[in-house]
Design an enzyme around this catalytic site. Structure first.
Site, PDB file in Angstrom:
ATOM      1  N   HIS A  68       0.834  -1.228   0.143  1.00  0.00           N
ATOM      2  CA  HIS A  68       0.161  -0.196  -0.120  1.00  0.00           C
ATOM      3  C   HIS A  68       1.090   1.279   0.067  1.00  0.00           C
ATOM      4  O   HIS A  68       2.042   1.147   0.265  1.00  0.00           O
ATOM      5  CB  HIS A  68      -0.916  -0.256   1.286  1.00  0.00           C
ATOM      6  CG  HIS A  68      -2.160  -1.035   1.240  1.00  0.00           C
ATOM      7  ND1 HIS A  68      -3.222  -0.716   0.269  1.00  0.00           N
ATOM      8  CD2 HIS A  68      -2.100  -2.321   1.754  1.00  0.00           C
ATOM      9  CE1 HIS A  68      -3.943  -1.794   0.466  1.00  0.00           C
ATOM     10  NE2 HIS A  68      -3.362  -2.548   1.373  1.00  0.00           N
ATOM     11  N   TYR A  73       9.610   5.341   3.921  1.00  0.00           N
ATOM     12  CA  TYR A  73      10.748   5.733   3.539  1.00  0.00           C
ATOM     13  C   TYR A  73      11.856   4.719   3.581  1.00  0.00           C
ATOM     14  O   TYR A  73      12.003   3.755   4.490  1.00  0.00           O
ATOM     15  CB  TYR A  73      11.256   6.629   4.564  1.00  0.00           C
ATOM     16  CG  TYR A  73      12.588   7.069   4.505  1.00  0.00           C
ATOM     17  CD1 TYR A  73      13.691   6.736   5.225  1.00  0.00           C
ATOM     18  CD2 TYR A  73      13.098   8.088   3.497  1.00  0.00           C
ATOM     19  CE1 TYR A  73      14.870   7.143   5.097  1.00  0.00           C
ATOM     20  CE2 TYR A  73      14.352   8.324   3.411  1.00  0.00           C
ATOM     21  CZ  TYR A  73      15.326   7.916   4.103  1.00  0.00           C
ATOM     22  OH  TYR A  73      16.563   8.195   3.966  1.00  0.00           O
ATOM     23  N   ALA A 130       3.382  -6.053  12.238  1.00  0.00           N
ATOM     24  CA  ALA A 130       2.781  -4.609  12.076  1.00  0.00           C
ATOM     25  C   ALA A 130       3.143  -3.895  13.369  1.00  0.00           C
ATOM     26  O   ALA A 130       2.848  -4.203  14.241  1.00  0.00           O
ATOM     27  CB  ALA A 130       1.209  -4.535  11.745  1.00  0.00           C
TER      28      ALA A 130
END
Lengths: 164, 207
Positions: A68, A73, A130
């Protein structure tokens, strides 16, 4: 499903930039001069539009998959082949040199909202859950989660994740 | 409830959050300046398309709608950097952050919920299933919510929460992994402004 078309675009622009840089080191440097602005504009659009920032200071192996968009970065680090990066992940730090940056192996699945900074080695096939904040080395095929990241499963097979 | 009614409720909720419901906020200005409202409008259209396909197996007859959706989607990706799944059922009167970066694949989101930027609501690979967000929930920025869970009505998720377990109504959740730090907290004051820089100390002062 329009999955990761923007991820492919970001990777393509990154590879284009790498190619330009390697050409700059050869006698073909004259060719690259008019092409650099193209790269800069494309990279700026990707960065501000999609939120995917693949810095040329990162060394990314083939087969990168970006699921997604938003807040990604990747810089001053090394990624192996076929890694998968989720949204809002920060791998590497603009202020540290690549030698002091993270080193990811191949087939690493980096979950959404993760932060991998500092001199950490992440083994092949590891899975970063996550929201994890990785501060220590991660052995191969390990699943780590949490802030700071703790190993949850030492033999976690993430091939099914990579195929999503 | 038709899309227009739902979007009117959304715009009213937004105006209240951003301008304190002052009449001076022009209708058009709100719609043009707010990425969150645009995101909601696109989502409601996409949800309508999905529902048509599920219930009647067809796409909308009005070509203009399909064109608008197809044209709007890349523009939306650029502006809001968000991806809201077409099957999420969003009740009327919900706030999506103007700063975008939302990746939402929830089952449903209740009315009066405030969702700030950089929030991911998704499926867990270990337990297939997506969260159900109740009504009047306050979700701070940078949260990750996943799994087949229920966020109770009136819950508050402080910024940076990573949550994969259900939480009861009116609880306050913080941290990674998400832990309940307070029960029975009334977040209506939180949901009356767009301020999102919060921590535990602000809760104690009843704010």
């Amino acid at each position: 499903m329009l999955v990761s078309i923007y991820g492919l675009r970001a990777s393509a622009i990154y590879r284009f930039g790498l190619k330009l840089r390697s050409l700059s080191r050869s006698p073909a440097i004259v060719l690259t001069l008019p092409l650099w602005p193209l790269y800069w504009i494309a990279a700026a659009i990707t960065r501000h539009g999609y939120g995917i920032h693949l810095s040329l200071s990162a060394e990314i192996g083939p087969g990168l998959y970006i699921g997604h968009l938003g807040g990604i970065y990747v810089g001053h680090c090394t990624l192996g082949e076929q890694c998968s990066i989720g949204q809002q992940t920060k791998i590497g730090d603009p202020s540290t040199a690549k030698a002091n940056g993270p080193r990811l192996g191949s087939r690493v699945w980096v979950g959404a909202h993760s932060k991998i900074q500092g001199r950490v080695n992440i083994g092949d096939g590891a899975t970063i859950g996550a929201g994890a904040r990785v501060l220590a080395d991660v052995p191969p095929h390990t699943l780590v989660m949490g802030d700071p990241a703790r190993p949850i499963n030492r033999d976690y097979d993430n091939t099914s994740l990579l195929m999503l | 409830m038709s899309i227009r009614q739902a979007l009117t409720a959304d715009a009213t909720f937004y105006r209240q959050l951003r301008f304190g419901n002052r009449r001076s906020a022009l209708h058009g200005f709100v719609w043009l300046s707010s990425t969150g409202l645009f995101l909601l409008a696109m989502h409601r259209t996409a949800y309508f398309f999905q529902r048509l396909r599920r219930e009647q197996g067809r796409r909308p007859k009005l070509i203009i709608l399909r064109v608008l959706l197809a044209a709007g989607r890349p523009f939306l990706l650029f502006r809001a950097k968000s991806d809201i799944s077409g099957v999420t059922k969003v009740a009327s009167g919900v706030y999506f952050s103007d700063r975008g970066q939302l990746v939402i694949g929830a089952r449903s989101i209740g009315s009066g919920t405030v969702i700030h930027h950089a929030v991911t609501i998704g499926m867990s690979t270990m337990t297939q299933g997506t969260p159900h967000i109740g009504a009047n929930v306050w979700i701070g920025p940078d949260c990750v919510i996943y799994g087949n869970i229920e966020i109770g009505d009136g819950a508050t998720l402080l910024p940076g929460t990573v949550l994969s377990k259900s939480v009861p109504p009116r609880s306050v959740v913080k941290g990674n992994p998400g832990r309940i730090i307070q029960l029975d907290f009334d977040n209506s004051k939180l949901r009356s402004s767009l301020n999102f820089a919060l921590d535990v100390a602000d809760l104690k002062s009843g704010d």
